[in-house]
Design an enzyme around this catalytic site. Structure first.
Site, PDB file in Angstrom:
ATOM      1  N   GLY A  30     -12.693 -11.157  -2.281  1.00 16.14           N
ATOM      2  CA  GLY A  30     -13.875 -10.427  -2.759  1.00 16.14           C
ATOM      3  C   GLY A  30     -15.023 -10.356  -1.768  1.00 16.14           C
ATOM      4  O   GLY A  30     -16.166 -10.147  -2.160  1.00 16.14           O
ATOM      5  N   HIS A 122      -8.869   1.348   1.875  1.00 17.48           N
ATOM      6  CA  HIS A 122      -7.583   0.907   2.420  1.00 17.48           C
ATOM      7  C   HIS A 122      -7.798   0.490   3.869  1.00 17.48           C
ATOM      8  O   HIS A 122      -8.468   1.206   4.626  1.00 17.48           O
ATOM      9  CB  HIS A 122      -6.555   2.042   2.320  1.00 17.48           C
ATOM     10  CG  HIS A 122      -5.189   1.598   2.730  1.00 17.48           C
ATOM     11  ND1 HIS A 122      -4.396   0.824   1.910  1.00 17.48           N
ATOM     12  CD2 HIS A 122      -4.508   1.767   3.886  1.00 17.48           C
ATOM     13  CE1 HIS A 122      -3.265   0.551   2.544  1.00 17.48           C
ATOM     14  NE2 HIS A 122      -3.306   1.110   3.745  1.00 17.48           N
TER      15      HIS A 122
END
Ligand code: GAR
Length: 207
Positions: A30, A122
């Site tokens: 995260g 991505h």
């Protein structure tokens, strides 16, 4: 679905409805989620209202706690079925979903409820090196194995296929002959931290 921490967000935040509210979905560390939350902290226009994860042990929950953002864990079947998650997103009046290191394919009910309002990052230059199973270091190793001289980031809308939605933004970094997957990951993370919050801001505020 299980709540990981409790905060009185409804009482302390600016609740005017011109505020765009974002839910971040993350499966792991995260660090992007934290970087995005810090970027918008204090903003009057964009709020990171919620963090959701498919993993109870994901470090993103620790980060959420420190940031004062409510975080929840859901089971994959709750995600596929959609109702409970959509109800939670409605409860927090979420406008946009941001995937930041989220490893599941977004289910149909959630896609239908947020058309063109789900953004993914991505860690490579799509359309290469995307698809099922392509995440984190696997992507960087594939880039190295293919002898690529550049890699980078792709920020894109999410559709029903892994990593195939329209690309919003790309940025590149060099891949040197002796780079390891870790080195490439570091360069890619730098690009992510620099660009992802700004691109989210542009998309969400339509600027
Ligand atoms: C990021 O590099 C992100 O691009 C990648 O996972 C990492 C999560 O790092 N996402 C994918 O590979 C999705 N296919 P973080 O948890 O530290 O933000």
């Amino acid at each position: 679905m299980q709540k990981n921490c409790t905060f009185s967000v409804f009482l302390c935040k600016n609740n005017a409805r011109f505020m765009k509210k974002i839910a971040i979905f993350a499966s792991g560390s995260g660090s992007n989620a934290e970087n995005i939350a810090r970027y918008f902290s204090g903003s009057r226009e964009v709020e990171i209202s919620l963090i959701l994860s498919n993993r109870k042990d994901a470090f993103v929950h620790e980060r959420a706690k420190k940031l004062g953002i409510p975080s929840y864990t859901f089971h994959k079947n709750e995600f596929d079925e959609g109702d409970l998650i959509l109800e939670t997103l409605r409860q927090y009046e979420i406008d946009f979903i941001v995937l930041a290191g989220f490893l599941l394919k977004v289910s149909q009910p959630i896609l239908e409820a947020f058309p063109n309002r789900i953004i993914n990052i991505h860690p490579a230059l799509l359309p290469k090196f995307g698809g099922k199973g392509m995440y984190g270091d696997r992507v960087h190793q594939a880039v190295i194995d293919a002898g690529e001289k550049v890699s980078g980031i792709s920020i894109h809308y999410v559709n029903e296929h892994y990593d195939e939605g329209n690309i919003i933004f790309q940025a590149t970094c060099e891949v040197l002959p002796d780079d390891t997957a870790d080195n490439v990951a570091r360069k890619v993370h730098e690009l992510e931290y620099k660009h992802f919050p700004k691109i989210i801001e542009k998309v969400v505020l339509n600027i």
